[in-house]
Design an enzyme around this catalytic site. Structure first.
Site, short mmCIF file in Angstrom:
data_model
loop_
_atom_site.label_atom_id
_atom_site.label_comp_id
_atom_site.label_asym_id
_atom_site.label_seq_id
_atom_site.Cartn_x
_atom_site.Cartn_y
_atom_site.Cartn_z
N HIS A 210 -5.11 -6.36 8.63
CA HIS A 210 -5.93 -5.96 9.76
C HIS A 210 -5.13 -5.63 11.01
O HIS A 210 -5.70 -5.44 12.08
CB HIS A 210 -6.97 -7.04 10.07
N SER B 141 0.81 -1.22 0.00
CA SER B 141 0.00 0.00 0.00
C SER B 141 0.85 1.28 0.00
O SER B 141 0.64 2.18 -0.81
CB SER B 141 -0.90 -0.04 1.24
#
Ligand code: MG
Length: 205
Positions: A139, A119
């Site tokens: 997560h 990312s």
């Protein structure tokens, strides 16, 4: 219901409930007129199909970002490890092959731009305003925060930020996505659009 589904969503590996799939499609259909859509965490392409079909219908583009090495919970020996997605030659978890098969089967190769990278790396030189961002990556708090900080600023006014796996009760699931959701609300930059199952939706003010 997503109209004219070219594939059976239940046959695509992934973690997305039917009501969430429909909500994603509806959000993307609205938002893709404002700019392209970007998802973080494509896995085998289940959410990609939902968002991609909306972009196809709206003549827009979906950027599908995933390093395709799986999150912590997908690694060998972990709770959500799928041995079918383990590349023994490379000795690595790898969802990219399965992802490509899904996108091809759904007829979305001219709509979806896969970005096979982490990312932060993908965001480093990103400069395109986005109609919608869907956060469904790692997560851990670090991963979720990175996704939010890297991509939420690119959502245009009136655009949508959607976050998957919101659990107000820690017994139901990890708290990082929910922490990011509350952070977005607290920023004053987003208003709540509601929640479908564990999918939270916000609109950029
Ligand atoms: Mg998820």
């Amino acid at each position: 219901m997503i109209p004219d589904l070219p594939v059976d969503l239940d046959l695509i590996k992934g973690f997305l409930a039917a009501d969430e799939a429909t909500a994603l499609y509806d959000c993307a259909l609205q938002a893709c007129s404002l700019g392209p859509v970007l998802e973080i965490g494509s896995y085998c392409g289940k959410s990609t199909v939902c968002l991609g079909l909306a972009c196809q219908r709206g003549d827009s583009t979906l950027f599908a970002l995933d390093h395709h090495r799986g999150s912590e919970e997908h690694q060998k020996g972990e709770m959500f490890h799928d041995p079918e997605l383990y590349d023994h030659g490379e000795a690595l978890f790898d969802t990219f092959g399965e992802f490509r098969r899904t996108i091809r089967a759904a007829g979305l190769e001219q709509v979806v731009v896969p970005i096979v990278a982490g990312s932060a790396l993908a965001a480093r030189h990103w400069n395109t305003p986005l109609g919608m961002v869907f956060i469904d990556g790692g997560h851990s708090l670090e991963a979720a925060l990175t996704d939010y900080r890297c991509w939420a600023p690119h959502v245009v006014r009136g655009g949508i930020l959607a976050i998957h796996d919101l659990f107000a009760d820690a017994h139901e699931g990890g708290q990082a996505p929910y922490a990011v959701y509350r952070m977005a609300l607290a920023s004053g930059l987003f208003e709540a659009l509601g929640q479908v199952n564990s999918l939270g939706m916000l609109r950029r003010l």
